[in-house]
Write a protein that holds these residues in place. Structure first.
Motif, PDB file in Angstrom:
ATOM      1  N   ASP A 119       5.063   0.123  -0.346  1.00  0.00           N
ATOM      2  CA  ASP A 119       3.909  -0.152   0.492  1.00  0.00           C
ATOM      3  C   ASP A 119       2.784  -0.736  -0.349  1.00  0.00           C
ATOM      4  O   ASP A 119       2.803  -0.659  -1.580  1.00  0.00           O
ATOM      5  CB  ASP A 119       3.427   1.120   1.194  1.00  0.00           C
ATOM      6  N   VAL A 120       1.819  -1.319   0.337  1.00  0.00           N
ATOM      7  CA  VAL A 120       0.612  -1.834  -0.292  1.00  0.00           C
ATOM      8  C   VAL A 120      -0.548  -1.284   0.515  1.00  0.00           C
ATOM      9  O   VAL A 120      -0.554  -1.384   1.747  1.00  0.00           O
ATOM     10  CB  VAL A 120       0.584  -3.378  -0.297  1.00  0.00           C
ATOM     11  N   LYS A 121      -1.511  -0.678  -0.167  1.00  0.00           N
ATOM     12  CA  LYS A 121      -2.635  -0.057   0.525  1.00  0.00           C
ATOM     13  C   LYS A 121      -3.946  -0.735   0.151  1.00  0.00           C
ATOM     14  O   LYS A 121      -4.149  -1.144  -0.982  1.00  0.00           O
ATOM     15  CB  LYS A 121      -2.686   1.433   0.202  1.00  0.00           C
ATOM     16  N   VAL A 122      -4.829  -0.815   1.137  1.00  0.00           N
ATOM     17  CA  VAL A 122      -6.140  -1.427   0.967  1.00  0.00           C
ATOM     18  C   VAL A 122      -7.191  -0.335   1.104  1.00  0.00           C
ATOM     19  O   VAL A 122      -7.155   0.453   2.056  1.00  0.00           O
ATOM     20  CB  VAL A 122      -6.377  -2.530   2.030  1.00  0.00           C
ATOM     21  N   PHE A 123      -8.110  -0.296   0.131  1.00  0.00           N
ATOM     22  CA  PHE A 123      -9.151   0.729   0.112  1.00  0.00           C
ATOM     23  C   PHE A 123     -10.532   0.091   0.190  1.00  0.00           C
ATOM     24  O   PHE A 123     -10.730  -1.043  -0.245  1.00  0.00           O
ATOM     25  CB  PHE A 123      -9.054   1.560  -1.178  1.00  0.00           C
ATOM     26  N   THR A 124     -11.484   0.847   0.720  1.00  0.00           N
ATOM     27  CA  THR A 124     -12.866   0.393   0.789  1.00  0.00           C
ATOM     28  C   THR A 124     -13.547   0.639  -0.551  1.00  0.00           C
ATOM     29  O   THR A 124     -12.970   1.269  -1.445  1.00  0.00           O
ATOM     30  CB  THR A 124     -13.642   1.170   1.876  1.00  0.00           C
ATOM     31  N   SER A 125     -14.778   0.201  -0.668  1.00  0.00           N
ATOM     32  CA  SER A 125     -15.539   0.410  -1.901  1.00  0.00           C
ATOM     33  C   SER A 125     -15.797   1.890  -2.165  1.00  0.00           C
ATOM     34  O   SER A 125     -15.996   2.296  -3.304  1.00  0.00           O
ATOM     35  CB  SER A 125     -16.867  -0.347  -1.842  1.00  0.00           C
ATOM     36  N   SER A 126     -15.760   2.703  -1.111  1.00  0.00           N
ATOM     37  CA  SER A 126     -15.952   4.143  -1.288  1.00  0.00           C
ATOM     38  C   SER A 126     -14.622   4.880  -1.480  1.00  0.00           C
ATOM     39  O   SER A 126     -14.550   6.101  -1.345  1.00  0.00           O
ATOM     40  CB  SER A 126     -16.722   4.730  -0.109  1.00  0.00           C
ATOM     41  N   ARG A 127     -13.552   4.118  -1.786  1.00  0.00           N
ATOM     42  CA  ARG A 127     -12.222   4.650  -2.095  1.00  0.00           C
ATOM     43  C   ARG A 127     -11.528   5.311  -0.896  1.00  0.00           C
ATOM     44  O   ARG A 127     -10.650   6.131  -1.050  1.00  0.00           O
ATOM     45  CB  ARG A 127     -12.286   5.607  -3.283  1.00  0.00           C
ATOM     46  N   LYS A 128     -11.913   4.939   0.305  1.00  0.00           N
ATOM     47  CA  LYS A 128     -11.258   5.432   1.518  1.00  0.00           C
ATOM     48  C   LYS A 128     -10.179   4.437   1.924  1.00  0.00           C
ATOM     49  O   LYS A 128     -10.366   3.219   1.829  1.00  0.00           O
ATOM     50  CB  LYS A 128     -12.264   5.570   2.660  1.00  0.00           C
ATOM     51  N   LEU A 129      -9.048   4.958   2.391  1.00  0.00           N
ATOM     52  CA  LEU A 129      -7.947   4.099   2.822  1.00  0.00           C
ATOM     53  C   LEU A 129      -8.368   3.296   4.045  1.00  0.00           C
ATOM     54  O   LEU A 129      -8.752   3.864   5.066  1.00  0.00           O
ATOM     55  CB  LEU A 129      -6.710   4.949   3.148  1.00  0.00           C
ATOM     56  N   LEU A 130      -8.315   1.986   3.921  1.00  0.00           N
ATOM     57  CA  LEU A 130      -8.651   1.099   5.041  1.00  0.00           C
ATOM     58  C   LEU A 130      -7.400   0.834   5.872  1.00  0.00           C
ATOM     59  O   LEU A 130      -7.418   0.934   7.083  1.00  0.00           O
ATOM     60  CB  LEU A 130      -9.236  -0.209   4.515  1.00  0.00           C
ATOM     61  N   CYS A 131      -6.290   0.503   5.189  1.00  0.00           N
ATOM     62  CA  CYS A 131      -5.034   0.278   5.901  1.00  0.00           C
ATOM     63  C   CYS A 131      -3.863   0.215   4.933  1.00  0.00           C
ATOM     64  O   CYS A 131      -4.031   0.057   3.732  1.00  0.00           O
ATOM     65  CB  CYS A 131      -5.084  -1.006   6.734  1.00  0.00           C
ATOM     66  N   SER A 132      -2.692   0.341   5.496  1.00  0.00           N
ATOM     67  CA  SER A 132      -1.423   0.131   4.807  1.00  0.00           C
ATOM     68  C   SER A 132      -0.886  -1.180   5.352  1.00  0.00           C
ATOM     69  O   SER A 132      -0.837  -1.369   6.576  1.00  0.00           O
ATOM     70  CB  SER A 132      -0.483   1.287   5.144  1.00  0.00           C
ATOM     71  N   LEU A 133      -0.504  -2.120   4.488  1.00  0.00           N
ATOM     72  CA  LEU A 133      -0.013  -3.412   4.972  1.00  0.00           C
ATOM     73  C   LEU A 133       1.279  -3.266   5.766  1.00  0.00           C
ATOM     74  O   LEU A 133       1.484  -3.970   6.750  1.00  0.00           O
ATOM     75  CB  LEU A 133       0.182  -4.391   3.820  1.00  0.00           C
ATOM     76  N   SER A 134       2.156  -2.349   5.365  1.00  0.00           N
ATOM     77  CA  SER A 134       3.408  -2.191   6.110  1.00  0.00           C
ATOM     78  C   SER A 134       3.143  -1.674   7.524  1.00  0.00           C
ATOM     79  O   SER A 134       3.812  -2.085   8.467  1.00  0.00           O
ATOM     80  CB  SER A 134       4.384  -1.285   5.370  1.00  0.00           C
ATOM     81  N   THR A 135       2.132  -0.835   7.699  1.00  0.00           N
ATOM     82  CA  THR A 135       1.793  -0.327   9.023  1.00  0.00           C
ATOM     83  C   THR A 135       1.031  -1.371   9.828  1.00  0.00           C
ATOM     84  O   THR A 135       1.368  -1.656  10.978  1.00  0.00           O
ATOM     85  CB  THR A 135       0.939   0.954   8.913  1.00  0.00           C
ATOM     86  N   LYS A 136       0.024  -1.990   9.220  1.00  0.00           N
ATOM     87  CA  LYS A 136      -0.813  -2.968   9.928  1.00  0.00           C
ATOM     88  C   LYS A 136      -0.018  -4.179  10.388  1.00  0.00           C
ATOM     89  O   LYS A 136      -0.205  -4.677  11.488  1.00  0.00           O
ATOM     90  CB  LYS A 136      -1.964  -3.423   9.029  1.00  0.00           C
ATOM     91  N   TYR A 137       0.894  -4.667   9.548  1.00  0.00           N
ATOM     92  CA  TYR A 137       1.626  -5.890   9.854  1.00  0.00           C
ATOM     93  C   TYR A 137       3.066  -5.655  10.296  1.00  0.00           C
ATOM     94  O   TYR A 137       3.763  -6.599  10.628  1.00  0.00           O
ATOM     95  CB  TYR A 137       1.626  -6.818   8.635  1.00  0.00           C
ATOM     96  N   GLY A 138       3.541  -4.408  10.232  1.00  0.00           N
ATOM     97  CA  GLY A 138       4.938  -4.145  10.563  1.00  0.00           C
ATOM     98  C   GLY A 138       5.886  -4.809   9.578  1.00  0.00           C
ATOM     99  O   GLY A 138       6.995  -5.193   9.921  1.00  0.00           O
ATOM    100  N   HIS A 139       5.437  -4.951   8.340  1.00  0.00           N
ATOM    101  CA  HIS A 139       6.223  -5.628   7.302  1.00  0.00           C
ATOM    102  C   HIS A 139       6.937  -4.607   6.424  1.00  0.00           C
ATOM    103  O   HIS A 139       6.348  -3.616   6.030  1.00  0.00           O
ATOM    104  CB  HIS A 139       5.286  -6.484   6.442  1.00  0.00           C
ATOM    105  N   ARG A 140       8.197  -4.863   6.126  1.00  0.00           N
ATOM    106  CA  ARG A 140       8.958  -3.982   5.245  1.00  0.00           C
ATOM    107  C   ARG A 140       9.060  -4.615   3.866  1.00  0.00           C
ATOM    108  O   ARG A 140       9.643  -5.687   3.715  1.00  0.00           O
ATOM    109  CB  ARG A 140      10.334  -3.703   5.814  1.00  0.00           C
ATOM    110  N   PHE A 141       8.493  -3.933   2.890  1.00  0.00           N
ATOM    111  CA  PHE A 141       8.576  -4.382   1.508  1.00  0.00           C
ATOM    112  C   PHE A 141       9.837  -3.812   0.878  1.00  0.00           C
ATOM    113  O   PHE A 141      10.287  -2.730   1.255  1.00  0.00           O
ATOM    114  CB  PHE A 141       7.369  -3.882   0.708  1.00  0.00           C
ATOM    115  N   GLY A 142      10.376  -4.517  -0.106  1.00  0.00           N
ATOM    116  CA  GLY A 142      11.457  -3.979  -0.915  1.00  0.00           C
ATOM    117  C   GLY A 142      10.847  -3.174  -2.046  1.00  0.00           C
ATOM    118  O   GLY A 142      10.873  -1.955  -2.046  1.00  0.00           O
ATOM    119  N   ASN A 143      10.244  -3.870  -2.984  1.00  0.00           N
ATOM    120  CA  ASN A 143       9.575  -3.241  -4.119  1.00  0.00           C
ATOM    121  C   ASN A 143       8.331  -4.078  -4.440  1.00  0.00           C
ATOM    122  O   ASN A 143       8.389  -4.969  -5.279  1.00  0.00           O
ATOM    123  CB  ASN A 143      10.535  -3.183  -5.307  1.00  0.00           C
TER     124      ASN A 143
END
Length: 123
Positions: A26-50
């Motif tokens: 997975d790839v995660k995006v965080f805000t400047s205050s270190r809070k999770l903004l989103c997971s790319l696999s969840t937001k886009y429905g994308h499956r990563f390998g590695n």
């Protein structure tokens, strides 16, 4: 930032946030205050390998190299993921974007850096 599953690569993101790739796929995006903004696999429905290298281009899109799938995808803020490179990579590790529309991919499988143009219009 706790509770990451094998953090690998990190990149600054717009608004002082950051992006982290994880070994678990997975790839995660965080805000400047270190809070999770989103997971790319969840937001886009994308499956990563590695997922490996990550960067953010001048338009704020997130670029991710996937070592297992041998691809590089762009994740725009709006719209679906776009495959930028789907052939010619052995083991894409690091990625970087230039302000003039070039994508640099460190290919650990071939011990080289490959350069791609991915944006037609000038910055």
């Amino acid at each position: 930032v706790p509770n990451l599953q094998g953090p690998r690569y990190i990149s600054p993101a717009p608004n002082r946030g950051f992006v982290v790739s994880e070994e678990c796929g997975d790839v995660k995006v965080f805000t400047s205050s270190r809070k999770l903004l989103c997971s790319l696999s969840t937001k886009y429905g994308h499956r990563f390998g590695n997922p490996a290298g990550v960067c953010v281009d001048v338009e704020g899109s997130i670029v991710v190299a996937d070592e297992q799938r041998r691809t590089v995808h762009l994740f725009p803020e709006h719209g679906g993921p776009v495959c930028l490179v789907s052939a010619g990579l052995q083991r894409p590790a690091g990625v970087a974007c230039s302000s003039f529309g070039h994508l640099f991919v460190a290919d650990a499988g071939e011990n080289c850096v490959k350069v791609f143009k991915y944006r037609v219009r000038p910055p």
